[in-house]
Motif scaffolding. Structure first.
Motif, PDB file in Angstrom:
ATOM      1  N   GLU A 177      -5.251 -11.014   5.618  1.00 48.68           N
ATOM      2  CA  GLU A 177      -4.196 -11.952   5.267  1.00 48.68           C
ATOM      3  C   GLU A 177      -3.781 -11.729   3.821  1.00 48.68           C
ATOM      4  O   GLU A 177      -4.516 -11.142   3.030  1.00 48.68           O
ATOM      5  N   LEU A 178      -2.608 -12.187   3.496  1.00 49.61           N
ATOM      6  CA  LEU A 178      -2.112 -12.148   2.123  1.00 49.61           C
ATOM      7  C   LEU A 178      -2.376 -13.504   1.477  1.00 49.61           C
ATOM      8  O   LEU A 178      -2.627 -14.491   2.184  1.00 49.61           O
ATOM      9  N   PRO A 179      -2.336 -13.601   0.164  1.00 48.34           N
ATOM     10  CA  PRO A 179      -2.524 -14.901  -0.486  1.00 48.34           C
ATOM     11  C   PRO A 179      -1.565 -15.970   0.039  1.00 48.34           C
ATOM     12  O   PRO A 179      -1.867 -17.159  -0.015  1.00 48.34           O
TER      13      PRO A 179
ATOM     14  N   PRO B 151      -2.669  -7.341  -3.932  1.00 44.83           N
ATOM     15  CA  PRO B 151      -2.321  -6.053  -4.555  1.00 44.83           C
ATOM     16  C   PRO B 151      -2.648  -5.978  -6.039  1.00 44.83           C
ATOM     17  O   PRO B 151      -3.175  -4.979  -6.521  1.00 44.83           O
ATOM     18  N   GLU B 152      -2.340  -7.037  -6.787  1.00 47.81           N
ATOM     19  CA  GLU B 152      -2.590  -7.026  -8.228  1.00 47.81           C
ATOM     20  C   GLU B 152      -4.082  -6.892  -8.531  1.00 47.81           C
ATOM     21  O   GLU B 152      -4.489  -6.153  -9.419  1.00 47.81           O
ATOM     22  N   GLU B 153      -4.896  -7.613  -7.786  1.00 45.02           N
ATOM     23  CA  GLU B 153      -6.349  -7.593  -8.021  1.00 45.02           C
ATOM     24  C   GLU B 153      -6.953  -6.233  -7.686  1.00 45.02           C
ATOM     25  O   GLU B 153      -7.958  -5.830  -8.268  1.00 45.02           O
ATOM     26  N   SER B 154      -6.333  -5.525  -6.740  1.00 45.05           N
ATOM     27  CA  SER B 154      -6.907  -4.259  -6.278  1.00 45.05           C
ATOM     28  C   SER B 154      -6.769  -3.131  -7.294  1.00 45.05           C
ATOM     29  O   SER B 154      -7.483  -2.137  -7.222  1.00 45.05           O
ATOM     30  N   ILE B 155      -5.828  -3.262  -8.227  1.00 41.48           N
ATOM     31  CA  ILE B 155      -5.653  -2.242  -9.271  1.00 41.48           C
ATOM     32  C   ILE B 155      -6.089  -2.837 -10.604  1.00 41.48           C
ATOM     33  O   ILE B 155      -5.299  -3.388 -11.363  1.00 41.48           O
ATOM     34  N   ASP B 156      -7.385  -2.716 -10.840  1.00 41.17           N
ATOM     35  CA  ASP B 156      -7.993  -3.205 -12.068  1.00 41.17           C
ATOM     36  C   ASP B 156      -8.950  -2.114 -12.531  1.00 41.17           C
ATOM     37  O   ASP B 156      -9.893  -1.775 -11.825  1.00 41.17           O
TER      38      ASP B 156
END
Length: 593
Positions: A389-391, A463-468
């Motif tokens: 699921e997405l946020p 998506p934002e959290e996955s690129i850290d």
């Protein structure tokens, strides 16, 4: 052979020598020693005391003494705390492991074991493009196959395409009604997206017609049945099954549009198959097996002519396998395909990567196959996974709220570009190199995030959290690899030979080598449990431990020449292991970033 297996075998030997008691190595519990105690690995004595007839501390001390005396090349020292035998592995063992393996570019791989496994994944419908849920499915299936291959199995990767049925006809009817002859080429739209838009259009029109009929006095149930567009779709399915030339031709054309779109997405995400099955070619399979099951008494025929199997004694319920009109149901087709696959490939195991909403279906499939005595029955395995699921919540295809796979990939690459440019370390890259780097980071982040979670668990993709570059992410691991490659480039081409093997290891040096030694065991565990998340966790921890080591200890300015060479060996094997682990997850690692 991993050190844990060696410890178990040594302990089994010691028990036999000391107490004349036979305990199989596999029945001895060995864990990593807890951080608060001295040691590398711990033998749990409590589970052995009944057979040894010794107090835990006494048995622990006797075993520890025996092991350090008879296996001095493996154990340096020991201590016993409340029935736990903590063993310190000798530095010489770690050094020898490093010397033997640092130049191996494919660490962790096992020899061929002569067993064959089929992994079936993706299984899309041809009425819409691949979406976020399909991405988790594809990544799980591809990675599971790659891990099994590294574990010594021969692999067959397959896909079943759901290319027939009422859902396909809905897109076809909507195209006939609203497209005015438009094609993906004429509209400049990717084929699977083009057809998917008409599936959404069908449902929009269907809702309008149902609402109009209800406004005219029909009940909701009656309106849903009488809606003209739904009746047209149902008639189209009848015409397709009857082989109506015009319908079949339109079906082929629209499916080809979708296949072209699928192929483009598969190529982009690195997913591929050895064999693709099509439901339009398999839906008649299994009819002979129904007759066979009736003859064997596995199935029973009711008065109306339908055929059933009673699985209540197995904790399930009764299941129809053939309708009264003689047509088969999904489970019948799947049983037929089980036989077809086995006859074609003869696999020892057949893994189905399918969402957890189909858990019951696969329990029934395996049970029926076993009751029919099919040779492939025991090898049926459902790799069940939770939905993504997405946020913002759940996705729904018919309402057009599904996030298409292509859109997710584009967004990931865009975020990768933004985050990388913020770091400002790629000024010497060409535009072509930057495009490749953003693609590698974006796709790597996407795959790692979807694979790092136990498949059985539902998950929310952010998506934002996955690129850290500092978190439990693919980019963090990729950056660690690129960092190591930069270190090795600065040293230049050289043989990393250590003149003597008398170097003592510092705690962080040992920690990295210990983690590296576990790689083959992790691959084996992932292959056995069909769980790539364990590999993602492993390679993240390896990257984290290496970064801790490198923060504390210089490689190029090491204390001695031998220390420098040892640390170069350590860095090189870490790079090889990270690259191999990430490739088993379907993720590329950049040489620089």
């Amino acid at each position: 052979m991993s050190i844990v297996i060696k410890i178990k075998e040594a302990a089994s030997e010691a028990i036999k020598a000391l107490y004349n008691v036979e305990i199989a190595a596999k029945d001895i519990t060995v864990n990593a020693t807890k951080p608060e105690f001295e040691g590398d690995y711990t033998i749990v004595i409590f589970s052995l005391i009944k057979q040894l007839r010794k107090a835990p501390d006494v048995a622990g001390n006797e075993l520890g003494t025996y092991l350090t005396q008879h296996h001095a090349n493996l154990f340096g020292s020991f201590n016993v705390i409340k029935g736990f035998l903590n063993l310190v592995v000798a530095d010489q063992y770690w050094l020898q492991f490093l010397t033997n393996n640092y130049s191996n570019e494919h660490p962790g791989e096992s020899a061929r074991n002569g067993k064959k496994v089929m992994v079936e994944y993706s299984s899309p419908n041809t009425n819409k493009p691949l979406h976020l849920g399909h991405l988790r499915n594809n990544f799980l299936g591809w990675s599971t196959a790659a891990i099994l291959n590294a574990g010594g199995y021969d692999i067959v990767k397959t896909c079943i395409v759901n290319d027939r049925g009422i859902h396909i006809c809905k897109s076809m009817i909507a195209w006939q009604l609203f497209a005015n002859g438009a094609t993906p080429q004429s509209e400049g739209v990717k084929g699977d997206h083009f057809v998917g838009d008409y599936y959404v259009k069908f449902n929009e029109e269907y809702k309008k017609e149902v609402a109009a009929l209800m406004a005219g006095g029909l009940s909701k149930e009656a309106a849903e049945k009488e809606a003209p567009i739904m009746k047209a779709a149902q008639q189209m399915l009848v015409d397709w099954e009857a082989g109506n030339p015009a319908v079949v031709e339109l079906w082929k054309t629209m499916n080809e549009w979708v296949y072209a779109g699928f192929d483009e997405t598969y190529k982009r995400i690195g997913s591929n198959f050895d064999k693709i099955y099509y439901e339009s070619q398999t839906y008649l399979l299994g009819k002979d097996l129904v007759e066979d099951g009736l003859a064997k008494g596995v199935f029973t025929q009711r008065a109306d002519g339908s055929v059933w199997i009673d699985l209540t004694a197995d904790g399930l319920d009764e299941k129809i396998v053939r309708r009264k009109d003689g047509t088969s149901v999904y489970i019948t087709q799947d049983i037929g395909l089980v036989v077809n696959k086995y006859e074609e490939y003869g696999c020892d195991q057949s893994i189905y990567v399918v969402g957890d909403e189909q858990n019951y279906h696969f329990k029934v499939l395996k049970l029926i196959a076993q009751k029919l005595g099919l040779p492939s029955a025991d090898g049926i395995y459902h790799l069940s996974y939770g939905m993504v699921e997405l946020p913002t919540g759940k996705m729904k295809s018919r309402e057009g709220t599904v996030v298409d796979a292509d859109d997710i990939v584009n967004e990931m690459i865009s975020i990768a570009r933004q985050k990388t440019e913020e770091l400002g370390k790629v000024k010497d890259f060409t535009e072509t190199e930057l495009a490749a780097l953003y693609n590698t980071i974006g796709l790597g982040a996407l795959k790692f995030f979807l694979l790092r979670v136990d498949p059985k668990k539902k998950m929310i993709f952010n998506p934002e959290e996955s690129i850290d570059f500092h978190g439990f992410t693919g980019p963090f691991v990729q950056y660690t690899y690129a960092r190591i490659k930069s270190i090795l480039r600065k040293v230049g081409n050289t043989e990393y030979n250590v003149s003597g093997n008398n170097e003592s290891l510092l705690p962080l040096e040992k920690a990295v080598i210990n983690q590296l030694e576990q790689f083959a065991g992790v691959i084996d565990e992932c292959a056995t449990e069909h769980d790539p998340s364990k590999l993602a966790i492993y390679v993240f921890n390896l990257a984290k431990i290496f970064n801790s080591f490198y923060t504390e200890h210089s490689i190029s300015n090491a204390e001695t020449a031998d220390k420098k060479m040892l640390r170069l060996q350590l860095a090189q094997l870490t790079a090889h292991t990270i690259k191999s682990a990430m490739q088993l997850l379907g993720i590329e690692v950049p040489e620089r970033m």
